[in-house]
Design an enzyme around this catalytic site. Sequence first.
Site, short mmCIF file in Angstrom:
data_model
loop_
_atom_site.label_atom_id
_atom_site.label_comp_id
_atom_site.label_asym_id
_atom_site.label_seq_id
_atom_site.Cartn_x
_atom_site.Cartn_y
_atom_site.Cartn_z
N CYS A 1 -11.22 3.39 -1.29
CA CYS A 1 -9.95 3.77 -0.65
C CYS A 1 -9.90 3.02 0.67
CB CYS A 1 -9.88 5.28 -0.43
SG CYS A 1 -8.46 5.80 0.56
N CYS B 1 -3.95 -0.97 -2.43
CA CYS B 1 -4.09 0.48 -2.56
C CYS B 1 -4.90 0.72 -3.83
CB CYS B 1 -2.70 1.10 -2.68
SG CYS B 1 -2.69 2.85 -3.14
N HIS C 1 -8.84 3.62 3.49
CA HIS C 1 -9.11 4.34 4.74
C HIS C 1 -10.61 4.44 5.05
CE1 HIS C 1 -4.95 5.65 4.66
NE2 HIS C 1 -5.11 6.35 5.76
N ASP D 1 0.86 -1.17 0.00
CA ASP D 1 0.00 0.00 0.00
C ASP D 1 0.90 1.23 0.00
OD1 ASP D 1 -2.37 1.55 0.23
OD2 ASP D 1 -2.00 1.80 2.36
N SER D 2 0.34 2.35 -0.40
CA SER D 2 1.09 3.60 -0.33
C SER D 2 1.43 3.96 1.11
CB SER D 2 0.26 4.72 -0.96
OG SER D 2 -0.98 4.81 -0.29
N GLU E 1 -6.99 9.80 9.49
CA GLU E 1 -5.68 9.77 10.16
C GLU E 1 -5.64 10.71 11.35
OE1 GLU E 1 -2.41 9.87 7.38
OE2 GLU E 1 -2.99 7.89 6.66
#
Lengths: 260, 260
Positions: free
Chosen positions: B181, B71, B183, B8-9, B150
């Site tokens: 995504c 990702c 997240h 993943d990034s 985050e």
Amino acid sequence: MKTIGIFDSGVGGITVLKAIRRALPTFDILYLGDTARVPYGTKSRETVLRYSLQVGDFLYRKGIDLLVIACNTATAYGLHEIRARYDIPVIGVIEPGAQATVALSRSGRIAVIGTSATVQSGQYRSTIQHYLPDADVREIACPMLVPLVEENWCGTDVAHLILQRYLGQLRGQVDTLVLGCTHYPMLKEDIARVLPGVTQVDSAEETARTIVGLTGVPAPGTLGTLGTTTYYMTDTSQRFAEIASSFLGESVGSIEHIDL
Amino acid sequence: MKTIGIFDSGVGGITVLKAIRRALPTFDILYLGDTARVPYGTKSRETVLRYSLQVGDFLYRKGIDLLVIACNTATAYGLHEIRARYDIPVIGVIEPGAQATVALSRSGRIAVIGTSATVQSGQYRSTIQHYLPDADVREIACPMLVPLVEENWCGTDVAHLILQRYLGQLRGQVDTLVLGCTHYPMLKEDIARVLPGVTQVDSAEETARTIVGLTGVPAPGTLGTLGTTTYYMTDTSQRFAEIASSFLGESVGSIEHIDL
């Protein structure tokens, strides 16, 4: 002195470029935004320093006479190493911002906002306290503000709510607020609504002033040809060109892609 | 097949890792987060592809049997090139997410949310329409959502207001929303408050299901020793370790730093 190199992790340093260009229109400017690896502000000292030195080397080899680190995080983590590496003057954004803050604060009760890394470094606090040992300096990391500015949501209810969360605690507590990230000047009016009466220090403007002091302004009537501005970026997506243009207030024109 | 490589990034792919580990507890997993250069979602195809291939090469040389691109942006821009480069199976997150979406949507009116790059690529739309040509697919870039997660602001008034801005336009317009995504699954409850009754598709879970289908689940009673999980990151700041642990729901333990 004729050519100034400016670097930033991305496009925020365009605010510094703009202030320098206004003050010193005859200088040539090379701007390098490390947009492929932006942001620096969430990353470790080690990574930020490694990238900063790669960027510095690129600009130095282009033959610049002065290097401006227009990124608060790169300044916080890399100024000393970068300065030691090159035989030209190297200016960061923290020292000019801190000096202006000390001159402007009456109560010595000061807050600094910045990225997580800038706040973690404690560089603003220590620089301010170097000049004003009794200063009460609070540092607040505001990681949502860069994406907010890049989304172009300044002046919205989202901006207001986010700033309330970060800064509401400072109301009545400080008289001066340092905008310790080059994106934040775009939020000046939103911040003023949350913290009315608090003096905001724009490190970009203060840095431009320091550079003018260093280079000297041409005497009236001696103004020569306008200098050129060259943009290098490590990622040249349309999105960065657009944000850069909005910071500059006009189109940045062509951007040269480089790999670092 | 014994070892799965996941990349993943940054740390968002931990949601995919978690789902795979739960389904296939005896496999060894190597996770690589390119945290020094995160995010990919704001950058160009060229940059994302270059970084993805460096990451893929690192994991491939470690002797993995299967590579998971956890990702969405790297999948959108790099799946074909990455697949062509290695002689092991390569799974991205878009195909499993799109297939589940097609199976779940009754009206064919679908929305996809993702990073700017994922949306720009149009990969979700084209993959969904490959299976369901008449599907009405709206794609919305939501660059504020990764920083929001985050910052750990899920469940707050800020989350609600931001989601209203991005998704309010979809109310009554779609029956299925793809979380494009890694997240975004952290925002499932917040999204449900803005879009009640809309089915949310979690590409991470769907990808884990695809991998289980590919590898086969061990027959009951044949379960061997629990596999190991090794974490590599290109930036190992404390911040990333903390966010990774919050995605995993337990401490990730030690992280090995690598330079790419």
